[in-house]
Design a protein around this motif. Structure first.
Motif, short mmCIF file in Angstrom:
data_model
loop_
_atom_site.label_atom_id
_atom_site.label_comp_id
_atom_site.label_asym_id
_atom_site.label_seq_id
_atom_site.Cartn_x
_atom_site.Cartn_y
_atom_site.Cartn_z
N GLY A 145 33.14 37.75 40.61
CA GLY A 145 33.51 37.39 41.98
C GLY A 145 34.80 36.62 42.09
N ARG A 146 35.56 36.48 41.01
CA ARG A 146 36.81 35.71 41.07
C ARG A 146 37.88 36.47 41.85
N SER A 147 38.98 35.77 42.14
CA SER A 147 39.99 36.30 43.05
C SER A 147 40.68 37.56 42.54
N ASP A 148 40.65 37.81 41.22
CA ASP A 148 41.26 39.03 40.68
C ASP A 148 40.21 40.11 40.41
N GLY A 149 39.04 39.97 41.03
CA GLY A 149 37.93 40.87 40.74
C GLY A 149 38.19 42.32 41.11
N TRP A 150 38.93 42.55 42.19
CA TRP A 150 39.20 43.93 42.61
C TRP A 150 39.93 44.69 41.50
N ASN A 200 35.49 36.93 46.57
CA ASN A 200 36.67 36.10 46.81
C ASN A 200 37.93 36.92 46.54
N GLY A 201 39.04 36.52 47.17
CA GLY A 201 40.31 37.16 46.87
C GLY A 201 40.46 38.52 47.50
N PRO A 202 41.49 39.29 47.05
CA PRO A 202 41.77 40.60 47.63
C PRO A 202 40.60 41.57 47.47
#
Length: 407
Positions: A145-150, A200-202
């Motif tokens: 789920g971190r901001s670079d997950g995508w 989270n994040g993009p």
């Protein structure tokens, strides 16, 4: 005097908490790792089973990302046996968290080799299957789920396209969905990317409300079919993400993060379970984003009795019948964790394995448990009630939800 009263009040509170934890511990010893079946389903073993074969079978396997790679993984062996029995009239649905701990790292990054080895073992087993394979993503596939997950999600999806091109990785590119896939005549699978709402994040741009409107339209247009909805996050759970903790986790709260972190924090340690039950980490039902998603999704599903919703996320097997619908947690593909008996659950078990669904007709669906070692007796099976909502087949084009063409 005030200080004395405060001190005695703390002693009384500590004593009550100690008694409560001791009682909880003794209760847990009586049912942990044992299958629990609610009194309403105690006669499950005596239910007469169909004498004819099902027209379609579905295996629901979640959180398989920590499997062993030497060919000895018990769940993978059981899945391969199921695949041989199901043949081309079967579908395997992977419910997310396909690679632990953080999905598929970039090439040459730390952890890439181990992640690739685990994933390759899974894909090799699925590649020998004659039926259909559907994969969806969980929070660990999005780098927890971190901001670079995508970025991690898209990398995993591309890896599947390269190494198992016959599989459906849905929804495409991390979109929220819903995506529909016709598994057989009269049987529709709908896939949701529940991680999209808590990520989270993009992430792919989308209206947070539109997927629920599309899901309602899709369910309305397919009342004549049996519908299975798959997502990663449970809507009912008696386990960690539903706010249930063991007595041990109150005394050793860090074991919720690492099972070996036996740092005793009595009394203070109860604050962490309380926090996760009332406020919630990002992947808990109590968290505001998860809570909003769950409330909106249940509002739709409760309108359509007989619908089956399957999820992973919690590392155990759970079944609930609520408001005429059927809610499964099948997240014991490679790990197990505490699940509390009782409550609203019809069945729970802290054991590796997965759920299977056998479809015999529009009003006859059976839920079955598959637990290693291979060949052990079933611990639970149940014919699912079909619900009371029926309607004639709608005209084509009744919904704008995306559909995956049948190969």
């Amino acid at each position: 005097m005030t200080i004395d009263y405060f001190f005695y009040a703390l002693l009384v509170l500590a004593g009550l908490l100690t008694l409560w934890l001791a009682r909880r511990y003794m209760q847990e010893r009586n049912y942990r790792r044992r299958p629990y079946v609610a009194p309403t389903a105690h006669n499950w073993a005596s239910q007469p089973q169909p004498s004819r074969p099902p027209y379609h079978r579905v295996a629901l396997l979640g959180d398989v990302g920590a499997l062993t790679t030497d060919g000895s993984d018990p769940v993978l062996q059981l899945l391969e046996q199921w695949q041989q029995e199901a043949g081309p009239d079967g579908t395997v649905v992977l419910l997310g968290d396909n690679i632990y701990p953080v999905g598929l790292p970039a090439p040459y990054a730390s952890g890439r080799a181990a992640a690739e080895a685990r994933f390759n073992a899974l894909l090799a087993a699925l590649g020998r299957f004659e039926g259909r394979v559907v994969m969806l993503s969980g929070n660990h596939d999005w780098n927890k789920g971190r901001s670079d997950g995508w970025e991690y999600l898209r990398r995993q999806e591309a890896y599947v396209r390269e190494h198992l091109p016959t599989a459906h990785y849905l929804p495409v590119d991390g979109a929220p969905g819903p995506i529909s896939l016709q598994l057989a005549e009269g049987l529709l699978l709908i896939v949701l990317n529940t991680q999209w709402w808590v990520q989270n994040g993009p992430r792919p741009a989308a209206d947070a409300w539109r997927p629920f409107r599309q899901l309602r339209a899709l369910l309305q247009a397919n009342r004549h079919q049996q519908v299975l909805v798959a997502g990663h996050h449970p809507l009912y759970s008696n386990a960690l993400h539903g706010g249930k903790f063991t007595a041990k986790q109150h005394v050793f709260p860090l074991t919720t993060v690492n099972k070996r972190a036996y740092v005793p924090l009595p009394f203070i340690g109860s604050l962490l379970p309380l926090y996760r039950k009332t406020v919630g980490a990002a992947e808990d039902m109590a968290h505001p984003r998860y809570r909003r998603m769950r409330r909106r999704l249940l509002r739709v599903l409760h309108e359509f009795p007989g619908v089956i919703y399957a999820a992973g996320h919690d590392h155990n097997l759970q079944y609930f019948e609520r408001c005429g619908g059927h809610y499964l947690v099948s997240g014991a593909g490679s790990k197990t964790a505490f699940v509390q008996a009782g409550g609203q659950a019809t069945f729970v078990h802290e054991h590796q394995g997965f759920f299977g669904l056998d479809f015999y007709g529009p009003h006859e669906t059976w839920l079955r448990t598959y637990e290693p070692p291979t060949g052990t007796p079933e611990v639970f099976r149940l014919q699912l009630s079909p619900g009371s909502s029926t309607a004639p087949e709608p005209a084509a084009g009744a919904t704008d939800a995306a559909e995956v063409p049948r190969p």
